[in-house]
Enzyme design. Structure first.
Site, short mmCIF file in Angstrom:
data_model
loop_
_atom_site.label_atom_id
_atom_site.label_comp_id
_atom_site.label_asym_id
_atom_site.label_seq_id
_atom_site.Cartn_x
_atom_site.Cartn_y
_atom_site.Cartn_z
N HIS A 136 -32.87 40.75 36.99
CA HIS A 136 -32.84 39.56 37.72
C HIS A 136 -31.83 39.04 35.78
CE1 HIS A 136 -37.10 38.52 38.41
NE2 HIS A 136 -37.71 39.64 37.82
N GLU A 144 -36.51 34.59 34.49
CA GLU A 144 -35.85 35.01 34.92
C GLU A 144 -35.06 34.68 36.44
OE1 GLU A 144 -39.11 38.48 34.30
OE2 GLU A 144 -39.39 36.82 36.07
N CYS A 158 -43.57 42.96 42.38
CA CYS A 158 -42.86 42.87 40.69
C CYS A 158 -42.89 44.63 39.85
CB CYS A 158 -43.42 42.17 39.78
SG CYS A 158 -42.85 40.48 39.56
N HIS A 175 -27.94 44.33 31.24
CA HIS A 175 -27.03 45.96 31.61
C HIS A 175 -28.34 46.89 31.18
CE1 HIS A 175 -24.56 43.53 33.31
NE2 HIS A 175 -24.62 44.33 34.07
N HIS A 219 -36.35 45.36 35.24
CA HIS A 219 -37.50 46.07 34.55
C HIS A 219 -39.02 46.06 35.89
CE1 HIS A 219 -39.93 41.67 35.01
NE2 HIS A 219 -39.35 41.73 35.98
N HIS A 225 -36.88 46.10 39.30
CA HIS A 225 -35.80 45.45 40.17
C HIS A 225 -35.86 44.82 38.96
CE1 HIS A 225 -39.52 43.33 39.14
NE2 HIS A 225 -38.73 41.82 38.68
#
Length: 118
Positions: free
Chosen positions: A31, A108, A25, A69, A14, A29
């Protein structure tokens, strides 16, 4: 009140584009997410369950097919693909199908959690 939980995992990317460009953020990136669904009830069914854990299989299929994914901004259709928004989204999805849903938590990282509980 009886409470049960079940944990689910998925990996996704995201980007929080409303943040300043120098915020970590704001960059693309990802998680390894953990989602915990909580179901509650004042009474147990004839089998002694709040709800059979097998009834949560549809949620696992939903996560695997829709979120795992993937890029969450695309999946959710907005730039606020935060853990808080995911918790609310998953709560709403579960509540329609599993009326005993009382909360959803999303992690996350091992140290951060967001929860939606009406």
């Amino acid at each position: 009140m009886f409470r049960i939980t079940k944990e689910f995992h998925f990996s996704a990317s995201h980007q929080l584009t409303s943040l300043p460009p120098d915020h970590q953020c704001a960059r693309l990136h990802g998680h390894n997410y953990i989602v915990v669904v909580e179901l509650s009830g004042g009474e147990l069914d004839e089998h002694g369950f709040v709800r059979d854990y097998q009834d949560l299989a549809a949620f696992k299929h939903y996560i695997d097919g829709t979120f795992d994914h993937r890029h969450l901004n695309d999946v959710l259709g907005h730039d606020h693909a935060t853990a808080e928004c995911l918790a609310r989204h998953f709560y709403d999805w579960c509540k329609v199908r599993l009326p005993e849903t009382s909360a959803v938590r999303v992690s996350e990282t091992p140290k951060t959690w967001a929860e939606y509980r009406p």
